[in-house]
Design an enzyme around this catalytic site. Structure first.
Site, short mmCIF file in Angstrom:
data_model
loop_
_atom_site.label_atom_id
_atom_site.label_comp_id
_atom_site.label_asym_id
_atom_site.label_seq_id
_atom_site.Cartn_x
_atom_site.Cartn_y
_atom_site.Cartn_z
N LYS A 276 0.84 -1.19 0.00
CA LYS A 276 0.00 0.00 0.00
C LYS A 276 0.88 1.25 0.00
O LYS A 276 2.03 1.20 0.43
CB LYS A 276 -0.88 0.00 1.27
CG LYS A 276 -1.98 -1.04 1.29
CD LYS A 276 -2.76 -0.97 2.59
CE LYS A 276 -3.82 -2.06 2.66
NZ LYS A 276 -4.91 -1.90 1.68
N ARG A 350 -10.06 -11.90 1.57
CA ARG A 350 -10.90 -12.95 0.99
C ARG A 350 -10.20 -14.30 1.05
O ARG A 350 -10.87 -15.34 1.13
CB ARG A 350 -11.28 -12.56 -0.45
CG ARG A 350 -10.12 -12.42 -1.38
CD ARG A 350 -10.45 -11.58 -2.62
NE ARG A 350 -10.53 -10.16 -2.33
CZ ARG A 350 -10.85 -9.21 -3.20
NH1 ARG A 350 -11.16 -9.54 -4.45
NH2 ARG A 350 -10.89 -7.94 -2.85
N1 BES Z 1 -8.08 -4.10 4.22
C1 BES Z 1 -8.25 -3.64 2.90
C2 BES Z 1 -9.56 -2.90 2.70
C3 BES Z 1 -9.74 -1.62 3.48
C4 BES Z 1 -9.44 -0.40 2.89
C5 BES Z 1 -10.25 -1.64 4.75
C6 BES Z 1 -9.63 0.76 3.62
C7 BES Z 1 -10.44 -0.48 5.46
C8 BES Z 1 -10.13 0.72 4.90
C9 BES Z 1 -8.21 -4.83 1.94
O1 BES Z 1 -7.42 -5.89 2.31
C10 BES Z 1 -7.67 -4.31 0.66
O2 BES Z 1 -6.53 -3.94 0.63
N2 BES Z 1 -8.48 -4.33 -0.39
C11 BES Z 1 -8.08 -3.87 -1.67
C12 BES Z 1 -8.53 -4.88 -2.68
C13 BES Z 1 -7.95 -4.66 -4.05
C14 BES Z 1 -6.46 -4.93 -4.04
C15 BES Z 1 -8.66 -5.59 -5.02
C16 BES Z 1 -8.74 -2.52 -1.90
O3 BES Z 1 -9.87 -2.32 -1.45
O4 BES Z 1 -8.11 -1.66 -2.49
MN MN Z 2 -5.40 -5.64 1.73
#
Ligand code: BES
Ligand code: MN
Ligand code: ZN
Length: 498
Positions: A276, A350
């Site tokens: 990230k 997931r």
């Molecule tokens: N934990 C994150 C989602 C999230 C984002 C929770 C902001 C709380 C606040 C999740 O694991 C994630 O990173 N999701 C990605 C998925 C993508 C890579 C398909 C996302 O939402 O960007």
């Molecule tokens: Mn994630």
């Protein structure tokens, strides 16, 4: 846990000293009982103070009268309830939260009585719930003196009601629920160097004190079960994975199929190799909000000895970049036997849920499964921070969740599941891939999870927006919201207890 608040119940009548909280509508009238308890002159004093402070008795406004002349109290706190229409649909937890926030003394008597009031034991219990939730703050790591005001937080309330013992009994239930919410908040607020998977499991194990059976599975056991998807997430971290299964057997028939709650517990989500960006990454300590909700719910059910058989299962891991981390292009085999091509290592939740859900449905044959997960940023784009996304394969279960949501104010909005979302996660090389492209991110994530659900009623709550840093409310000022405990407790109470 942070110091809580003690709540007692007593009859309406004179109290003699300390702070007194009372309630008025927009007519500023006092109930006969309250007027009598305060003594002659109180109504006049209130009218004069209200006029000079332009206090109109509007809902959730207040007027403080320190050292009120002729009244045997240190301070009167008058709280507005608004018009007759407002008074007919009081949000009791919000009122309790507001009142608790306005009390400046350590202790106060709260007269839940106004002209035309009919405060039921359940109302009083909800008021108490709101007060307990409002005064929580996470300050374990603050070594310096707390800011002015925070320090003077109320520690004890006596709620004065028509039937104290009935209110007391009802409030035992709301105290259990409050305890569950506060436990969930505490887990979410803890930093990830303290709350890593092993420590999270240890805290969940404390539920054994309440009669919950807790089983903790470590890497060896997870390997033997074939949880290749969950373990792929954990392999980049020096912290070992855990799966915790909590069982509360409160039902009359121990052999009756349980209901099941499943939580995503990513103690820290760096994104892994698909790392990230730095901005806001610290929020990813809250990526275990689903698991926290499940632990909090099990706490609440066990504390109030709910007449239900319930399973709470959480997959707890840390998602880190490392020489041993999973990579984009890796293909992993889940416990179900289905293979997954990793496209983005940041779509890790997931993978965790896929294996825990599979395990729960094969080992426990539940009546239904509800999973909670801070799963996608896309659900925040779609719905914002005040409402969770709900996906379900079962209209009856979805309707029950919607009703519990309505009753508690923990809002959910049902989202669609259509074949196109499922198609979006087909993979060139494996049975599926772990992301479905830019569009409909919350829905393709839900479709991924659906591939691990057999013929069992199931709902998925994407709580990425509501689990943490949601808007402050009358009942929450904490970063970790503890969202979902009240919703699930209510769902159980209204549908699954004989
Ligand atoms: N934990 C994150 C989602 C999230 C984002 C929770 C902001 C709380 C606040 C999740 O694991 C994630 O990173 N999701 C990605 C998925 C993508 C890579 C398909 C996302 O939402 O960007
Ligand atoms: Mn994630
Ligand atoms: Zn995540």
């Amino acid at each position: 846990m942070a110091d809580g608040i003690t709540i007692a119940f007593g009859p309406l009548g004179p109290v003699g000293h300390g702070d007194i909280v009372l309630f008025v509508g927009d007519d500023l009238a006092l109930s006969p009982t309250v007027a009598q308890a305060l003594g002659r002159g109180a109504a006049d004093l209130l009218a004069r103070a209200a006029a000079s402070e332009r206090f109109k008795g509007k809902s959730l406004t207040s007027l403080a009268l320190p050292a009120p002349a002729g009244i045997d109290a240190d301070r009167l706190l008058v709280i507005g309830l608004g018009s007759e229409k407002d008074r007919a649909k009081i949000d009791w937890p919000a009122l309790g939260g507001y009142a608790a926030s306005k009390v400046s003394g350590r202790q106060a008597h709260v007269a839940l009585d106004w002209p035309g009031s009919s405060v039921s034991p359940a109302n009083a219990a909800d008021f108490a719930l709101g007060a307990r939730l409002r005064v929580y703050s996470f300050d374990r790591y603050k070594t310096k003196k707390k800011p002015e005001g925070e320090e003077a937080r109320v520690t004890a309330l006596t709620l004065m009601v028509a039937d104290p013992s009935a209110a007391e009994a009802a409030s035992k239930v709301s105290e259990a629920v409050a305890g569950g919410v506060l436990l969930a908040r505490e887990l979410i607020n803890e930093p990830p160097n303290v709350l890593y998977p092993e420590e999270f499991a240890r805290r969940a194990e404390e539920l054994t004190k309440l009669g919950v059976e807790v089983e903790v599975l470590g890497p060896g056991k997870l390997e033997a079960l074939g949880m290749g998807a969950l373990l792929a997430v954990a392999q980049g971290s020096t912290r070992e994975a855990r799966v915790v299964v909590m069982r509360w057997n409160g039902g009359d028939d121990a052999s009756e199929a349980p209901i099941a709650f499943i939580g995503k517990g990513v103690c820290f989500d760096s994104g892994g190799i698909s790392i990230k960006s730095a901005g806001g990454m610290e929020d990813m300590k809250g990526d275990m909000g689903g698991a926290a909700c499940v632990v909090g719910t099990m706490f609440a059910l066990a504390s109030r000895k709910a007449k239900v058989n319930a399973i709470g299962a959480i997959g707890i891991v840390e998602n880190m970049p490392d020489g041993n981390a999973m990579r984009p292009a890796d293909i992993v085999t889940s416990m179900s036997g289905q293979t997954i091509e990793i496209i983005n290592t940041d779509a890790e939740g997931r993978l965790v849920l896929a294996d825990v859900i599979w395990h729960v449905q094969s080992a426990y044959k539940p009546k239904f499964m509800i999973d909670l997960a801070t799963l996608t940023g896309a659900i925040i784009v779609a719905l914002g921070q005040d409402i969770a996304g709900m996906f379900s394969n079962d209209d009856a279960l979805a309707a029950k969740i919607a009703a519990a949501s309505e009753a508690t104010g923990e809002a959910v909005w049902r989202m669609p599941l259509i074949p196109a979302y499922d198609k979006a996660i087909d993979s060139k090389f494996a049975d599926m891939k772990n992301t479905g492209g830019r569009h409909g991110g919350a829905a393709t994530a839900a479709s991924f999870i659906k591939r691990y659900v057999n013929d069992v009623p199931w709902a998925h709550l994407d709580i990425a927006g509501v689990a943490m840093s949601s808007s402050p409310s009358e009942i929450n000022r904490s970063w970790g919201a503890g969202w979902g405990v009240r919703l699930l407790d209510r769902l159980v109470r209204d549908n699954y207890e004989a």
